[in-house]
Design a protein around this motif. Structure first.
Motif, PDB file in Angstrom:
ATOM      1  N   ILE A 312       0.825  -1.212   0.000  1.00 34.89           N
ATOM      2  CA  ILE A 312       0.000   0.000   0.000  1.00 34.89           C
ATOM      3  C   ILE A 312       0.863   1.267   0.000  1.00 34.89           C
ATOM      4  O   ILE A 312       0.641   2.184  -0.787  1.00 34.89           O
ATOM      5  N   ALA A 313       1.854   1.323   0.869  1.00 30.78           N
ATOM      6  CA  ALA A 313       2.776   2.473   0.876  1.00 30.78           C
ATOM      7  C   ALA A 313       3.918   2.158  -0.081  1.00 30.78           C
ATOM      8  O   ALA A 313       5.027   1.788   0.317  1.00 30.78           O
ATOM      9  N   ALA A 314       3.653   2.307  -1.379  1.00 28.87           N
ATOM     10  CA  ALA A 314       4.562   1.784  -2.401  1.00 28.87           C
ATOM     11  C   ALA A 314       5.781   2.660  -2.647  1.00 28.87           C
ATOM     12  O   ALA A 314       6.798   2.186  -3.152  1.00 28.87           O
ATOM     13  N   ALA A 317      10.661   7.275   0.859  1.00 27.54           N
ATOM     14  CA  ALA A 317      11.789   8.203   0.749  1.00 27.54           C
ATOM     15  C   ALA A 317      12.536   8.256   2.078  1.00 27.54           C
ATOM     16  O   ALA A 317      11.923   8.196   3.146  1.00 27.54           O
ATOM     17  N   ARG A 318      13.839   8.373   1.989  1.00 25.59           N
ATOM     18  CA  ARG A 318      14.682   8.470   3.180  1.00 25.59           C
ATOM     19  C   ARG A 318      15.810   9.465   2.938  1.00 25.59           C
ATOM     20  O   ARG A 318      16.318   9.578   1.823  1.00 25.59           O
ATOM     21  N   PHE A 339      12.486   5.036  -3.307  1.00 23.74           N
ATOM     22  CA  PHE A 339      12.429   3.755  -4.017  1.00 23.74           C
ATOM     23  C   PHE A 339      11.013   3.222  -4.012  1.00 23.74           C
ATOM     24  O   PHE A 339      10.214   3.502  -3.121  1.00 23.74           O
ATOM     25  N   ASN A 340      10.721   2.444  -5.047  1.00 24.29           N
ATOM     26  CA  ASN A 340       9.388   1.922  -5.301  1.00 24.29           C
ATOM     27  C   ASN A 340       9.315   0.467  -4.844  1.00 24.29           C
ATOM     28  O   ASN A 340      10.027  -0.389  -5.374  1.00 24.29           O
ATOM     29  N   LEU A 341       8.449   0.201  -3.876  1.00 27.07           N
ATOM     30  CA  LEU A 341       8.335  -1.161  -3.363  1.00 27.07           C
ATOM     31  C   LEU A 341       7.777  -2.125  -4.396  1.00 27.07           C
ATOM     32  O   LEU A 341       8.064  -3.322  -4.340  1.00 27.07           O
ATOM     33  N   LEU A 342       6.984  -1.628  -5.332  1.00 24.83           N
ATOM     34  CA  LEU A 342       6.476  -2.520  -6.386  1.00 24.83           C
ATOM     35  C   LEU A 342       7.625  -3.121  -7.180  1.00 24.83           C
ATOM     36  O   LEU A 342       7.581  -4.292  -7.573  1.00 24.83           O
ATOM     37  N   TYR A 343       8.663  -2.303  -7.414  1.00 24.69           N
ATOM     38  CA  TYR A 343       9.820  -2.799  -8.163  1.00 24.69           C
ATOM     39  C   TYR A 343      10.535  -3.888  -7.373  1.00 24.69           C
ATOM     40  O   TYR A 343      10.952  -4.912  -7.930  1.00 24.69           O
ATOM     41  N   GLU A 419      -4.841  -2.892 -12.492  1.00 21.31           N
ATOM     42  CA  GLU A 419      -3.989  -1.711 -12.592  1.00 21.31           C
ATOM     43  C   GLU A 419      -4.127  -0.853 -11.334  1.00 21.31           C
ATOM     44  O   GLU A 419      -5.192  -0.775 -10.727  1.00 21.31           O
ATOM     45  N   VAL A 420      -3.017  -0.207 -10.976  1.00 21.06           N
ATOM     46  CA  VAL A 420      -3.022   0.612  -9.771  1.00 21.06           C
ATOM     47  C   VAL A 420      -2.740   2.073 -10.112  1.00 21.06           C
ATOM     48  O   VAL A 420      -2.148   2.390 -11.145  1.00 21.06           O
ATOM     49  N   VAL A 421      -3.196   2.950  -9.234  1.00 21.11           N
ATOM     50  CA  VAL A 421      -2.866   4.372  -9.303  1.00 21.11           C
ATOM     51  C   VAL A 421      -2.261   4.758  -7.959  1.00 21.11           C
ATOM     52  O   VAL A 421      -2.545   4.141  -6.923  1.00 21.11           O
ATOM     53  N   PHE A 422      -1.417   5.776  -7.995  1.00 24.43           N
ATOM     54  CA  PHE A 422      -0.754   6.220  -6.773  1.00 24.43           C
ATOM     55  C   PHE A 422      -1.403   7.492  -6.261  1.00 24.43           C
ATOM     56  O   PHE A 422      -1.318   8.535  -6.886  1.00 24.43           O
TER      57      PHE A 422
END
Length: 440
Positions: A312-314, A317-318, A339-343, A419-422
């Motif tokens: 959910i929190a895809a 940032a750090r 970074f993108n957690l989906l990747y 499909e997802v949207v952010f």
């Protein structure tokens, strides 16, 4: 003809405008110069040159405030304390199943709107000890929260909106402030009442006879009580923390359940295994109790596979506090990384057939083969999600309750279709597309 007075006014305005632009330009050049090494490093990294404008520290608590709040809140979310609240989770999940009776057989109903009311009631009751009864009253939290996260995402990805004086005149700010005010107006009187009651308790005064005596889980779980124990915490800080918890804690769980319902409809054999596990553990009618939760092995694996495919929190940032050597490049201290957690979660380097729905990826022997950071739906390290145990427990009990009452179906034919949207969190672009049928 321009009079000397008009010319003088024009001259003064021009001078002020030029002065402001010059001052801003000087400040911005200095801002960039102090970070010149970041641009040098960025040339060595594949992709477009990073050109940071302004930080967005306002989106997060500062490290010192965060540490103080984390220390206060963490004890309210350990397993021992959460288990004392299972009765509350069960009660609200049963109410959720009863509410869903109204949409049995109705295709493509707004599952999110129904789910967010349940999760919002739960987060308010379990983490704050207050009743808001949005399920009973069928409030409009679903629409409000969805719009709020959409606006937060809009601001995040348009750097000019990071400037407060630009954002101040944005129409979206007015909409977001209206949503925040509605949430604040709903929670403020309840929290203020609890604030006064708690202070009376601490001072040894007896509570008003009309106030119901709190049970064990209400006394020990709510983070409000933990915060109020610290005399340095202001009521404003408590109010802000409460709104943040209500918004984030309810929306993320509701969105995750929507993804999970779609997947259970898409894979009826998985849904059947969960149903059989629940019948074995609980039978057809018994409510979930704390000692049942560790037995739900297969259900937990399904939930985790859902979170792998749809974290959910895809986007995370750090800020980097010291140089990190990645071999061919160095991430320098003072820079930020996203970074993108989906990747990560769908990377074939770590996951065989990454788009295949396979709960057995989370068998103990399979987990042991992977680096722990290949699956981080609740992030990793000291600033991970405080409520991850809460979320898993919540989803287990809701699924255990609903799957024994209903069969879940969906119009989706494959994961690729989902499909997802952010919108700050990820959501299904076309909704869950589910419908329900009674089992009995």
């Amino acid at each position: 003809m321009i009079s000397s007075e008009d010319f003088s006014r024009y001259d003064v305005r021009t001078y002020l405008v030029v002065s402001l632009i010059t001052a801003f330009a000087v400040w911005y050049i200095k801002f960039l110069w102090n970070r010149k090494y970041l641009y040098i490093y960025s040339w060595k990294v594949e992709g477009p040159l990073s050109f940071p404008f302004l930080g967005c520290g306002y989106l997060l608590l500062g490290i010192n405030v965060w540490k103080r709040h984390r220390k206060l809140l963490a004890p309210s979310f350990n397993h021992r304390v959460l288990n004392t609240a299972v009765g509350v989770f069960t009660e609200y999940s049963v109410n959720f199943a009863k509410e869903l009776q109204a949409v049995v057989g109705k295709k493509n109903f707004d599952l999110y709107a129904w789910t967010i009311r349940c999760t919002f009631d739960l987060i308010c009751k379990t983490s704050m000890g207050i009743n808001v009864d949005t399920q009973k009253n069928r409030g409009d939290q679903g629409i409000l929260f969805e719009r709020a996260f959409e606006i937060m995402s809009y601001r995040m990805f348009r750097v000019w909106n990071h400037l407060d004086f630009v954002w101040y005149y944005s129409p979206n700010k007015k909409i977001f402030d209206g949503i925040y005010s509605k949430l604040y107006d709903l929670l403020h009187p309840l929290i203020s009442k609890k604030f006064i009651e708690f202070k009376k308790e601490l001072s040894g005064k007896h509570l008003d006879a009309e106030i119901e005596e709190e049970s064990l889980y209400e006394k020990r779980l709510p983070f409000l009580d933990s915060m109020l124990l610290d005399p340095s915490i202001t009521e404003k800080e408590v109010q802000d923390e409460a709104v943040a918890f209500a918004l984030a804690g309810s929306e993320t769980t509701a969105s995750s359940i929507c993804f999970l319902f779609s997947l259970l409809g898409l894979f009826p054999e998985v849904q059947q295994k969960i149903y059989e596990e629940m019948i074995d553990i609980l039978g057809p009618d018994r409510n979930v109790e704390a000692f049942d939760l560790p037995k739900m092995k297969y259900t937990e694996r399904v939930i985790k596979e859902n979170l792998r495919l749809f974290p959910i929190a895809a986007l995370v940032a750090r800020r980097i506090e010291e140089d990190i050597n990645l071999g061919d490049v160095i991430l320098p201290a003072g820079s930020s990384v996203a970074f993108n957690l989906l990747y990560i979660h769908r990377n074939p380097k770590y996951w065989t057939e990454p788009l295949k729905f396979d709960p057995d990826r989370f068998l103990p022997e399979e987990i042991a083969k992977r680096h722990p950071c290949t699956f981080i739906p609740f992030l990793y390290g000291p600033r991970n999600c405080l409520g991850w145990k809460y979320a898993l427990l919540n989803m287990k009990i809701i699924i255990a309750t609903v799957v024994r009452e209903f069969k879940i179906f969906t119009e989706y034919k494959s994961i690729e279709e989902m499909e997802v949207v952010f919108h700050f969190t990820i959501q299904l672009k076309n909704g869950p597309k589910v419908w329900l049928e009674r089992r009995r």
